[in-house]
Design a protein around this motif. Structure first.
Motif, PDB file in Angstrom:
ATOM      1  N   LEU A  70      12.027   8.760  -6.610  1.00  0.00           N
ATOM      2  CA  LEU A  70      10.904   8.080  -6.245  1.00  0.00           C
ATOM      3  C   LEU A  70      10.630   6.963  -7.547  1.00  0.00           C
ATOM      4  O   LEU A  70       9.647   6.764  -8.221  1.00  0.00           O
ATOM      5  CB  LEU A  70       9.676   9.009  -6.437  1.00  0.00           C
ATOM      6  N   ASP A  71      11.700   6.252  -7.943  1.00  0.00           N
ATOM      7  CA  ASP A  71      11.849   5.103  -8.767  1.00  0.00           C
ATOM      8  C   ASP A  71      11.040   3.786  -8.061  1.00  0.00           C
ATOM      9  O   ASP A  71      11.608   3.340  -7.333  1.00  0.00           O
ATOM     10  CB  ASP A  71      13.130   4.855  -8.964  1.00  0.00           C
ATOM     11  N   LEU A  72       9.959   3.861  -8.487  1.00  0.00           N
ATOM     12  CA  LEU A  72       8.955   2.625  -7.815  1.00  0.00           C
ATOM     13  C   LEU A  72       9.592   1.257  -7.988  1.00  0.00           C
ATOM     14  O   LEU A  72       9.612   0.435  -7.096  1.00  0.00           O
ATOM     15  CB  LEU A  72       7.743   2.583  -8.441  1.00  0.00           C
ATOM     16  N   GLU A  73      10.387   0.867  -9.211  1.00  0.00           N
ATOM     17  CA  GLU A  73      10.969  -0.281  -9.177  1.00  0.00           C
ATOM     18  C   GLU A  73      12.050  -0.747  -8.086  1.00  0.00           C
ATOM     19  O   GLU A  73      12.205  -1.658  -7.684  1.00  0.00           O
ATOM     20  CB  GLU A  73      11.590  -0.335 -10.738  1.00  0.00           C
ATOM     21  N   LEU A  74      12.868   0.706  -8.242  1.00  0.00           N
ATOM     22  CA  LEU A  74      13.843   0.465  -6.934  1.00  0.00           C
ATOM     23  C   LEU A  74      13.464   0.455  -5.600  1.00  0.00           C
ATOM     24  O   LEU A  74      14.029  -0.276  -4.890  1.00  0.00           O
ATOM     25  CB  LEU A  74      14.762   1.744  -7.169  1.00  0.00           C
ATOM     26  N   HIS A  89       0.622  -1.272   0.059  1.00  0.00           N
ATOM     27  CA  HIS A  89       0.086   0.069  -0.152  1.00  0.00           C
ATOM     28  C   HIS A  89       0.851   1.252  -0.072  1.00  0.00           C
ATOM     29  O   HIS A  89       0.548   2.334  -0.749  1.00  0.00           O
ATOM     30  CB  HIS A  89      -0.837   0.008   1.126  1.00  0.00           C
ATOM     31  N   ALA A  90       1.990   1.363   0.814  1.00  0.00           N
ATOM     32  CA  ALA A  90       2.719   2.390   1.072  1.00  0.00           C
ATOM     33  C   ALA A  90       3.676   2.661  -0.446  1.00  0.00           C
ATOM     34  O   ALA A  90       3.542   4.030  -0.877  1.00  0.00           O
ATOM     35  CB  ALA A  90       3.741   2.117   2.082  1.00  0.00           C
ATOM     36  N   ILE A  91       3.746   1.543  -1.483  1.00  0.00           N
ATOM     37  CA  ILE A  91       4.519   2.127  -2.549  1.00  0.00           C
ATOM     38  C   ILE A  91       3.451   2.733  -3.505  1.00  0.00           C
ATOM     39  O   ILE A  91       3.852   3.553  -4.299  1.00  0.00           O
ATOM     40  CB  ILE A  91       5.091   0.700  -3.079  1.00  0.00           C
ATOM     41  N   LYS A  92       2.251   1.998  -3.458  1.00  0.00           N
ATOM     42  CA  LYS A  92       1.097   2.649  -4.428  1.00  0.00           C
ATOM     43  C   LYS A  92       0.917   4.080  -3.955  1.00  0.00           C
ATOM     44  O   LYS A  92       0.768   4.865  -4.926  1.00  0.00           O
ATOM     45  CB  LYS A  92      -0.188   1.796  -4.136  1.00  0.00           C
ATOM     46  N   LEU A  93       1.114   4.440  -2.585  1.00  0.00           N
ATOM     47  CA  LEU A  93       0.795   5.840  -2.171  1.00  0.00           C
ATOM     48  C   LEU A  93       2.144   6.605  -2.949  1.00  0.00           C
ATOM     49  O   LEU A  93       1.861   7.820  -3.394  1.00  0.00           O
ATOM     50  CB  LEU A  93       0.830   6.013  -0.740  1.00  0.00           C
ATOM     51  N   VAL A  94       3.263   6.308  -2.728  1.00  0.00           N
ATOM     52  CA  VAL A  94       4.482   6.804  -3.261  1.00  0.00           C
ATOM     53  C   VAL A  94       4.316   7.185  -4.603  1.00  0.00           C
ATOM     54  O   VAL A  94       4.732   8.170  -5.140  1.00  0.00           O
ATOM     55  CB  VAL A  94       5.610   6.302  -2.990  1.00  0.00           C
ATOM     56  N   LEU A 135      12.197   8.455   2.185  1.00  0.00           N
ATOM     57  CA  LEU A 135      11.158   9.164   1.184  1.00  0.00           C
ATOM     58  C   LEU A 135      10.280  10.200   1.492  1.00  0.00           C
ATOM     59  O   LEU A 135      10.385  11.033   0.876  1.00  0.00           O
ATOM     60  CB  LEU A 135      10.578   7.744   0.536  1.00  0.00           C
ATOM     61  N   ALA A 136       9.819   9.950   2.815  1.00  0.00           N
ATOM     62  CA  ALA A 136       8.821  11.136   3.167  1.00  0.00           C
ATOM     63  C   ALA A 136       9.312  12.470   3.203  1.00  0.00           C
ATOM     64  O   ALA A 136       8.996  13.580   3.047  1.00  0.00           O
ATOM     65  CB  ALA A 136       8.105  10.694   4.478  1.00  0.00           C
ATOM     66  N   GLU A 137      10.658  12.533   3.784  1.00  0.00           N
ATOM     67  CA  GLU A 137      11.579  13.629   3.906  1.00  0.00           C
ATOM     68  C   GLU A 137      11.720  14.380   2.703  1.00  0.00           C
ATOM     69  O   GLU A 137      11.606  15.523   2.275  1.00  0.00           O
ATOM     70  CB  GLU A 137      12.940  13.276   4.565  1.00  0.00           C
ATOM     71  N   PHE A 138      11.960  13.358   1.430  1.00  0.00           N
ATOM     72  CA  PHE A 138      12.251  13.818   0.230  1.00  0.00           C
ATOM     73  C   PHE A 138      10.866  14.531  -0.329  1.00  0.00           C
ATOM     74  O   PHE A 138      10.980  15.861  -1.033  1.00  0.00           O
ATOM     75  CB  PHE A 138      12.988  12.870  -0.678  1.00  0.00           C
ATOM     76  N   ILE A 139       9.976  13.797  -0.127  1.00  0.00           N
ATOM     77  CA  ILE A 139       8.649  14.297  -0.616  1.00  0.00           C
ATOM     78  C   ILE A 139       8.305  15.675  -0.054  1.00  0.00           C
ATOM     79  O   ILE A 139       7.912  16.477  -0.622  1.00  0.00           O
ATOM     80  CB  ILE A 139       7.526  13.215  -0.353  1.00  0.00           C
ATOM     81  N   ILE A 140       8.292  15.884   1.347  1.00  0.00           N
ATOM     82  CA  ILE A 140       8.101  17.086   1.933  1.00  0.00           C
ATOM     83  C   ILE A 140       8.988  18.265   1.544  1.00  0.00           C
ATOM     84  O   ILE A 140       8.553  19.049   1.321  1.00  0.00           O
ATOM     85  CB  ILE A 140       8.290  16.665   3.651  1.00  0.00           C
ATOM     86  N   GLY A 141      10.162  17.860   1.339  1.00  0.00           N
ATOM     87  CA  GLY A 141      10.987  18.620   0.673  1.00  0.00           C
ATOM     88  C   GLY A 141      10.677  19.273  -0.555  1.00  0.00           C
ATOM     89  O   GLY A 141      10.903  20.435  -0.915  1.00  0.00           O
ATOM     90  N   MET A 142      10.376  18.386  -1.345  1.00  0.00           N
ATOM     91  CA  MET A 142       9.811  18.658  -2.743  1.00  0.00           C
ATOM     92  C   MET A 142       8.661  19.387  -2.817  1.00  0.00           C
ATOM     93  O   MET A 142       8.324  20.735  -3.441  1.00  0.00           O
ATOM     94  CB  MET A 142       9.647  17.280  -3.778  1.00  0.00           C
ATOM     95  N   GLU A 179       1.396   7.490  -6.321  1.00  0.00           N
ATOM     96  CA  GLU A 179       0.278   8.540  -6.526  1.00  0.00           C
ATOM     97  C   GLU A 179       1.091   9.932  -6.369  1.00  0.00           C
ATOM     98  O   GLU A 179       0.774  11.096  -6.955  1.00  0.00           O
ATOM     99  CB  GLU A 179      -0.887   8.449  -5.535  1.00  0.00           C
ATOM    100  N   ILE A 180       1.790  10.048  -5.289  1.00  0.00           N
ATOM    101  CA  ILE A 180       2.511  11.291  -4.878  1.00  0.00           C
ATOM    102  C   ILE A 180       3.452  11.604  -5.912  1.00  0.00           C
ATOM    103  O   ILE A 180       3.542  12.819  -6.316  1.00  0.00           O
ATOM    104  CB  ILE A 180       3.266  11.116  -3.470  1.00  0.00           C
ATOM    105  N   LYS A 181       4.170  10.608  -6.574  1.00  0.00           N
ATOM    106  CA  LYS A 181       5.365  11.097  -7.484  1.00  0.00           C
ATOM    107  C   LYS A 181       4.446  11.444  -8.697  1.00  0.00           C
ATOM    108  O   LYS A 181       4.906  12.749  -9.369  1.00  0.00           O
ATOM    109  CB  LYS A 181       5.805   9.831  -8.042  1.00  0.00           C
ATOM    110  N   GLU A 182       3.416  10.879  -9.072  1.00  0.00           N
ATOM    111  CA  GLU A 182       2.536  11.601 -10.445  1.00  0.00           C
ATOM    112  C   GLU A 182       1.871  12.845 -10.252  1.00  0.00           C
ATOM    113  O   GLU A 182       2.164  13.724 -10.818  1.00  0.00           O
ATOM    114  CB  GLU A 182       1.469  10.497 -10.597  1.00  0.00           C
TER     115      GLU A 182
END
Length: 512
Positions: free
Chosen positions: A160-164, A129-134, A179-186, A136-139
């Motif tokens: 946010l390379d989902l395969e990696l 579930h967490a990867i699916k959310l990541v 990952l959350a830290e990067f997302i918040i920064g972006m 969606e956030i990436k898109e």
């Protein structure tokens, strides 16, 4: 729509008197023909032009035609709103508190976040579930980027390379907090300044499920911000396209219901009559007699542009309860109503200040701070003037009492002769008399306001505002704001519907 309008359709609209029962246009415009006829019978002051023409036999329409027409009107109204309303903004959807939809949404969301919490609590954690959310956030983050944001795009794609991320999760090496830290920064890089505080608060959330929920909540707000930015960016380019689009849609409605210009014809006809009557009176000799006697000139035919301007001014005095609004300005009826209410309030406000400064010592009116204070007090007491429960007569009694107190206080502070009881009584009486539309001072203020608007409308919107007539100085800022809104609304309406107005007026002025 192409500039080469179907002239036959435009011309035919001026003389066609077909089906009142054609439901497509009437339903889309939220009013039935029966309702319009009732309004016409009960509220029209002119029996010559406001009588609804006889209709031809009804033609039935299909549900598909009705839905298609309603959709066309909805799209036209949205485009119109974006162009005309400079304050137009998309707002987040807020469901009613006790609605079924809101309860279902809350239940589904709670189930999803509970499932995510269970997965992350497992040993070892499950990140499906967490990867699916990541993802969606990436898109969502990528959707915020402009074409030139190459570096940011590469950063988001790389981190946010989902395969990696899936491989790291399978090997137990995934650091979801990183990952959350990067997302918040972006998000902090891409958000509007108004969202800085919300993004900053995300850094204080340590529990991962709560953090993801908060991230999605802020991302939803950022989506709205981006949509509003896009609207403001395209508004200048949308103007001409919107003019053509609205004209095209109205032409389609006109073809389905040819009598869709009936009320426009009546409206313009009344304006032409008003101008002709005014010209006739102006042409009369001072001692009376026929206008063509002696050297008195014969009144000329009114200019089509002057007729249109006169017609727009009539909308500011419209009886909305008893008279159907002209079809071509129907989408702007709430705006004209709002302007009408603002002008009524300005008329009373200006009249109160005029009689007050006339009665008080001459030095008081030159006290800018006092004049502004008095204006704010009266404006506050007239705030609810648009409400049905508002009673102008009672409000003016209160205003009279308050004005006399303020004037007496100012006279005392400035060292002027204090207000006598007789003067107070006279001032209160003059203020209370403003409750009547026939009060001379109120009529003068009303006439001067309309003259100012007419002058500004005739001068063209790119020229400076004309000089404010005498007595309106204390309310000139408010008056100029209303004038700018009014002229902007009128000019856009002219851009869209001028071919139809020209066609209608070509027949009206010939008959006159």
């Amino acid at each position: 729509m192409s500039e080469n309008l179907d002239k036959s359709n435009i011309n035919e609209a001026g003389k066609s008197r077909s089906s009142d029962s054609e439901q497509g246009f009437e339903a889309a415009m939220e009013g039935s023909d029966d309702a319009l006829q009732k309004k016409t019978k009960s509220g029209s002051p002119s029996t010559q032009r406001v009588q609804r023409p006889h209709s031809s036999p009804p033609r039935f329409v299909t549900v598909e035609e009705l839905l298609e027409t309603a959709k066309g009107v909805t799209n036209m109204a949205l485009a119109h709103e974006i162009v005309v309303n400079g304050d137009f903004q998309i707002k987040p959807v807020e469901l009613p508190e006790d609605s079924l939809e809101k309860r279902v949404k809350e239940i589904v969301h709670k189930a999803f976040w509970d499932c995510l919490s269970v997965q992350l609590s497992e040993d070892p954690p499950t990140y499906d579930h967490a990867i699916k959310l990541v993802g969606e956030i990436k898109e969502t983050l990528l959707s915020f980027l402009l074409p030139g944001h190459t570096r940011l795009r590469n950063q988001i794609t790389e981190v946010l390379d989902l395969e990696l991320i899936k491989q790291e999760a399978e090997n137990g090496a995934l650091d979801i907090s990183k990952l959350a830290e990067f997302i918040i920064g972006m998000m902090g890089t891409l958000c509007a300044p108004a969202r800085d505080e919300e993004v900053k608060k995300l850094k204080d959330i340590k529990e991962i499920v709560t953090l993801f929920r908060a991230i999605f909540s802020v991302l939803d707000l950022m989506k709205v911000d981006m949509a509003n930015f896009a609207v403001s960016s395209i508004r200048p380019h949308l103007m001409q396209q919107s003019v053509e689009y609205e004209r095209k849609k109205f032409q389609e409605l006109l073809e389905k219901q040819p009598n869709s210009l009936d009320f426009v014809t009546q409206w313009l006809g009344e304006a032409a009559d008003d101008l002709m009557n005014q010209k006739y009176k102006n042409a009369l000799p001072v001692g009376g007699g026929a206008p063509d006697s002696g050297d008195s000139p014969i009144p000329t035919m009114p200019n089509p542009v002057a007729v249109q301007n006169c017609a727009y001014l009539k909308l500011l005095k419209w009886d909305h309860l008893h008279r159907p609004f002209p079809e071509t300005v129907l989408m702007d009826q709430p705006r004209f109503q709002e302007l009408q209410l603002q002008l009524e309030q300005l008329t009373i406000l200006g009249a109160v200040l005029l009689v007050t400064f006339s009665m008080a010592a001459s030095g008081i009116s030159s006290q800018a701070s006092f004049a502004e204070k008095l204006k704010m007090i009266v404006k506050i007491l007239l705030t609810d003037m648009h409400l049905p429960s508002f009673h102008l007569k009672d409000a003016l009694i209160t205003i009279g009492e308050k004005v006399c107190l303020e004037v007496s206080s100012c006279l005392s502070l400035c060292g002027f002769t204090s207000f006598t009881t007789d003067k107070e009584t006279v001032l209160k009486g003059q203020i209370q008399a403003l409750a009547s539309p026939d009060d001379p001072i109120r009529r003068i203020m009303d006439s001067r306001i309309l003259t100012f608007l007419e002058t500004y409308l005739a001068s063209g919107h790119q020229k400076p505002l004309p000089t404010v007539p005498g007595g309106l100085g204390p309310v000139h800022k408010e008056l100029e704001e209303v004038a700018i809104k009014f002229v902007r609304l009128v000019n856009y309406n002219k851009m869209v519907f001028s071919p139809y107005y020209d066609a209608v007026l070509s027949k009206i002025l010939v008959r006159s």
